[in-house]
Design a protein around this motif. Sequence first.
Motif, PDB file in Angstrom:
ATOM      1  N   PRO A 110       1.084  -1.098  -0.127  1.00  0.00           N
ATOM      2  CA  PRO A 110       0.215   0.000   0.115  1.00  0.00           C
ATOM      3  C   PRO A 110       0.964   1.626  -0.029  1.00  0.00           C
ATOM      4  O   PRO A 110       2.085   1.153   0.446  1.00  0.00           O
ATOM      5  N   PRO A 111       0.396   2.733  -0.539  1.00  0.00           N
ATOM      6  CA  PRO A 111       1.160   3.311  -0.437  1.00  0.00           C
ATOM      7  C   PRO A 111       1.460   3.956   0.748  1.00  0.00           C
ATOM      8  O   PRO A 111       0.313   3.776   0.978  1.00  0.00           O
ATOM      9  N   ARG A 112       1.583   5.191   1.153  1.00  0.00           N
ATOM     10  CA  ARG A 112       1.802   5.926   2.482  1.00  0.00           C
ATOM     11  C   ARG A 112       3.169   6.619   2.423  1.00  0.00           C
ATOM     12  O   ARG A 112       4.447   6.527   1.523  1.00  0.00           O
ATOM     13  N   PRO A 113       2.111   7.998   3.161  1.00  0.00           N
ATOM     14  CA  PRO A 113       3.302   9.671   3.085  1.00  0.00           C
ATOM     15  C   PRO A 113       4.735   9.191   3.605  1.00  0.00           C
ATOM     16  O   PRO A 113       4.324   8.600   5.229  1.00  0.00           O
ATOM     17  N   LEU A 114       6.142   9.386   3.254  1.00  0.00           N
ATOM     18  CA  LEU A 114       7.220   9.493   3.622  1.00  0.00           C
ATOM     19  C   LEU A 114       7.664  11.132   3.584  1.00  0.00           C
ATOM     20  O   LEU A 114       7.417  11.358   2.675  1.00  0.00           O
ATOM     21  N   GLN A 115       7.925  11.623   5.025  1.00  0.00           N
ATOM     22  CA  GLN A 115       8.742  13.139   4.920  1.00  0.00           C
ATOM     23  C   GLN A 115      10.436  12.441   4.284  1.00  0.00           C
ATOM     24  O   GLN A 115      10.730  11.698   5.682  1.00  0.00           O
ATOM     25  N   ALA A 116      11.048  13.011   3.405  1.00  0.00           N
ATOM     26  CA  ALA A 116      12.529  12.299   3.036  1.00  0.00           C
ATOM     27  C   ALA A 116      13.083  13.701   2.777  1.00  0.00           C
ATOM     28  O   ALA A 116      12.911  14.360   3.146  1.00  0.00           O
ATOM     29  N   THR A 117      14.432  13.169   2.700  1.00  0.00           N
ATOM     30  CA  THR A 117      15.437  13.838   2.704  1.00  0.00           C
ATOM     31  C   THR A 117      16.319  13.672   1.752  1.00  0.00           C
ATOM     32  O   THR A 117      16.673  12.349   1.315  1.00  0.00           O
ATOM     33  N   VAL A 118      16.654  14.411   1.096  1.00  0.00           N
ATOM     34  CA  VAL A 118      17.579  14.774  -0.095  1.00  0.00           C
ATOM     35  C   VAL A 118      19.632  14.045   0.488  1.00  0.00           C
ATOM     36  O   VAL A 118      19.779  15.100   1.644  1.00  0.00           O
ATOM     37  N   VAL A 119      19.851  13.153   0.392  1.00  0.00           N
ATOM     38  CA  VAL A 119      21.073  12.687   0.458  1.00  0.00           C
ATOM     39  C   VAL A 119      21.720  12.899  -0.762  1.00  0.00           C
ATOM     40  O   VAL A 119      23.231  12.483   0.034  1.00  0.00           O
ATOM     41  N   GLY A 120      21.915  12.317  -2.045  1.00  0.00           N
ATOM     42  CA  GLY A 120      22.230  12.168  -2.770  1.00  0.00           C
ATOM     43  C   GLY A 120      21.893  13.158  -4.689  1.00  0.00           C
ATOM     44  O   GLY A 120      21.216  12.674  -4.508  1.00  0.00           O
ATOM     45  N   ARG A 121      22.295  13.413  -4.845  1.00  0.00           N
ATOM     46  CA  ARG A 121      22.056  14.041  -7.020  1.00  0.00           C
ATOM     47  C   ARG A 121      23.104  14.558  -7.469  1.00  0.00           C
ATOM     48  O   ARG A 121      24.260  15.191  -6.894  1.00  0.00           O
ATOM     49  N   ARG A 122      23.452  13.794  -8.078  1.00  0.00           N
ATOM     50  CA  ARG A 122      24.159  14.236  -9.138  1.00  0.00           C
ATOM     51  C   ARG A 122      23.488  13.576 -11.366  1.00  0.00           C
ATOM     52  O   ARG A 122      22.634  13.932 -11.585  1.00  0.00           O
ATOM     53  N   PRO A 123      24.507  13.894 -11.479  1.00  0.00           N
ATOM     54  CA  PRO A 123      23.911  15.066 -13.124  1.00  0.00           C
ATOM     55  C   PRO A 123      23.821  13.782 -13.713  1.00  0.00           C
ATOM     56  O   PRO A 123      25.211  12.916 -13.781  1.00  0.00           O
ATOM     57  N   ILE A 124      22.980  13.313 -15.099  1.00  0.00           N
ATOM     58  CA  ILE A 124      22.982  12.570 -15.633  1.00  0.00           C
ATOM     59  C   ILE A 124      23.454  12.629 -16.858  1.00  0.00           C
ATOM     60  O   ILE A 124      24.480  12.031 -17.798  1.00  0.00           O
ATOM     61  N   THR A 125      22.263  13.825 -17.381  1.00  0.00           N
ATOM     62  CA  THR A 125      22.625  14.018 -18.761  1.00  0.00           C
ATOM     63  C   THR A 125      22.526  15.817 -18.215  1.00  0.00           C
ATOM     64  O   THR A 125      22.102  16.565 -17.216  1.00  0.00           O
ATOM     65  N   PRO A 126      22.609  16.342 -19.767  1.00  0.00           N
ATOM     66  CA  PRO A 126      22.607  17.905 -19.903  1.00  0.00           C
ATOM     67  C   PRO A 126      21.313  18.541 -19.019  1.00  0.00           C
ATOM     68  O   PRO A 126      21.079  19.937 -18.450  1.00  0.00           O
ATOM     69  N   ASP A 127      20.194  17.255 -18.661  1.00  0.00           N
ATOM     70  CA  ASP A 127      18.700  18.233 -18.526  1.00  0.00           C
ATOM     71  C   ASP A 127      17.967  16.774 -17.564  1.00  0.00           C
ATOM     72  O   ASP A 127      16.992  17.199 -16.813  1.00  0.00           O
ATOM     73  N   MET A 128      19.031  15.817 -16.920  1.00  0.00           N
ATOM     74  CA  MET A 128      19.237  15.188 -16.460  1.00  0.00           C
ATOM     75  C   MET A 128      19.492  14.683 -15.032  1.00  0.00           C
ATOM     76  O   MET A 128      20.526  15.207 -14.893  1.00  0.00           O
ATOM     77  N   PHE A 131      18.287  11.933  -8.139  1.00  0.00           N
ATOM     78  CA  PHE A 131      17.969  12.581  -6.857  1.00  0.00           C
ATOM     79  C   PHE A 131      18.089  11.323  -6.146  1.00  0.00           C
ATOM     80  O   PHE A 131      16.986  10.458  -5.645  1.00  0.00           O
ATOM     81  N   VAL A 132      18.258  11.275  -4.392  1.00  0.00           N
ATOM     82  CA  VAL A 132      18.299   9.978  -4.057  1.00  0.00           C
ATOM     83  C   VAL A 132      17.944  10.501  -2.041  1.00  0.00           C
ATOM     84  O   VAL A 132      18.295  11.544  -2.167  1.00  0.00           O
ATOM     85  N   LEU A 133      17.088   9.947  -2.186  1.00  0.00           N
ATOM     86  CA  LEU A 133      16.361  10.206  -1.217  1.00  0.00           C
ATOM     87  C   LEU A 133      16.406   8.739  -0.026  1.00  0.00           C
ATOM     88  O   LEU A 133      16.168   8.470  -0.007  1.00  0.00           O
ATOM     89  N   GLN A 134      16.366   9.432   0.933  1.00  0.00           N
ATOM     90  CA  GLN A 134      16.499   9.045   2.560  1.00  0.00           C
ATOM     91  C   GLN A 134      15.429   9.100   2.815  1.00  0.00           C
ATOM     92  O   GLN A 134      14.972  10.654   3.911  1.00  0.00           O
ATOM     93  N   ALA A 135      14.036   7.968   3.570  1.00  0.00           N
ATOM     94  CA  ALA A 135      13.483   8.270   4.483  1.00  0.00           C
ATOM     95  C   ALA A 135      13.329   7.467   5.515  1.00  0.00           C
ATOM     96  O   ALA A 135      13.559   5.714   5.314  1.00  0.00           O
ATOM     97  N   PRO A 136      12.465   7.459   6.183  1.00  0.00           N
ATOM     98  CA  PRO A 136      12.096   6.406   7.802  1.00  0.00           C
ATOM     99  C   PRO A 136      11.214   4.895   7.041  1.00  0.00           C
ATOM    100  O   PRO A 136      11.254   4.725   6.223  1.00  0.00           O
ATOM    101  N   GLY A 137      11.997   3.659   7.826  1.00  0.00           N
ATOM    102  CA  GLY A 137      11.638   2.683   7.526  1.00  0.00           C
ATOM    103  C   GLY A 137      12.279   2.643   6.570  1.00  0.00           C
ATOM    104  O   GLY A 137      13.072   2.613   5.490  1.00  0.00           O
ATOM    105  N   GLN A 138      11.849   0.834   5.424  1.00  0.00           N
ATOM    106  CA  GLN A 138      12.199  -0.169   4.302  1.00  0.00           C
ATOM    107  C   GLN A 138      11.716   0.808   3.209  1.00  0.00           C
ATOM    108  O   GLN A 138      10.671   1.364   3.178  1.00  0.00           O
ATOM    109  N   ALA A 139      12.347   0.788   2.332  1.00  0.00           N
ATOM    110  CA  ALA A 139      11.893   1.276   0.815  1.00  0.00           C
ATOM    111  C   ALA A 139      11.323   0.333  -0.151  1.00  0.00           C
ATOM    112  O   ALA A 139      11.953  -0.308  -0.568  1.00  0.00           O
ATOM    113  N   LEU A 140       9.937   0.070   0.062  1.00  0.00           N
ATOM    114  CA  LEU A 140       9.380  -0.917  -0.480  1.00  0.00           C
ATOM    115  C   LEU A 140       8.316  -0.614  -1.559  1.00  0.00           C
ATOM    116  O   LEU A 140       7.857   0.572  -1.746  1.00  0.00           O
TER     117      LEU A 140
END
Length: 342
Positions: A110-128, A131-140
């Motif tokens: 089931p979907p659930r709302p989570l308050q997440a924090t950005v822990v990483g960001r890196r460019p892949i292409t000029p416009d992409m 973003f890596v987010l950290q949230a409580p519990g497992q990422a299911l």
Amino acid sequence: MSGEPTAPAPPLRIQVEGGPAFEMAEGEDTLLRAALRAGVPWPYECSVGGCGACRFELVEGEVVTLWPEAPGLSERERRRGKRLACQSRPLRDCRLRVRLEPSDEEATIPPRPLQATVVGRRPITPDMDEFVLQAPGQALFGPGQYALLYPPGVVGARAYSMANLPNAEGRWAFVIRRVPGGAGSQALFATLQPGAGVLLDGPYGHGHLRPGERDVVCVAGGSGLGPMLSVARGVLAQAGTRRVHFFLGLRQQAELGALRELDGLDPARLQVHTALSAPDLGQPWAGHRGFVHEMIEPALPGPLDRYDHYFAGPPPMVEAVQQLLMVQHRVPFGQLHFDRFV
């Protein structure tokens, strides 16, 4: 004034004609998300107002429409009283009419709302960027599913697919394209630096990896790279000989850095095909010039119904792949897995 806290409002009761009833708690933002959190198999695809898959009729009760101009409904449908569950918030108990989907037993998270924090960001292409987010519990979630992000300062949610695999560490990785004029992606690129917070709600989506023995075809256009990476990673993380044929559609040579995202995957079980739709004539390119779906038939050995097909990208690409597989090659619909975004 007594100073005593106000008691929370009782949940609303939502009754589906001929189907289940469920409760919608105070603070829930939309009818669709309340239904999905309650385990009701409500039909949906994009969940942000674009596709129209979650339409329903209000029989009794009162509902406020959050986005009256949402493109998922035509003017004729609005005149006939149709509404979008992803853009509706009940104000009191309601009775609704909707054709529910068969229960997807493989998508039981089931979907659930989570308050997440950005822990990483890196460019892949000029416009992409990733973003890596950290949230409580497992990422299911299932590989290929998506989550809703709520960009700061922007009304409403935006849907973005996970690029990583489910994990116990609570990491959610997204490949997001900065869309010219797109308020959501512009806000995310401007505000989501490491340490920033963002509301995440998920998982959602039907285009997730299913178990099976057939080899897998992944077709990615632009930021469709994210969910197709997740699917490919999911297949190759499993034991066995199941192979992945990965088709990546980009525009120009400057975007070829996206291919590095496939590094580290088992080369013995992965075959990559790349197309550029508008290559820069001033730079070398010996690969396919044109649309990515044009590569599928000539590149794959044997009939296309020998494979399970997963695809994500711009709506014209998704429609072209559907036409190729369903109409021209009669691939059974149960072997096609995608989510439609507009």
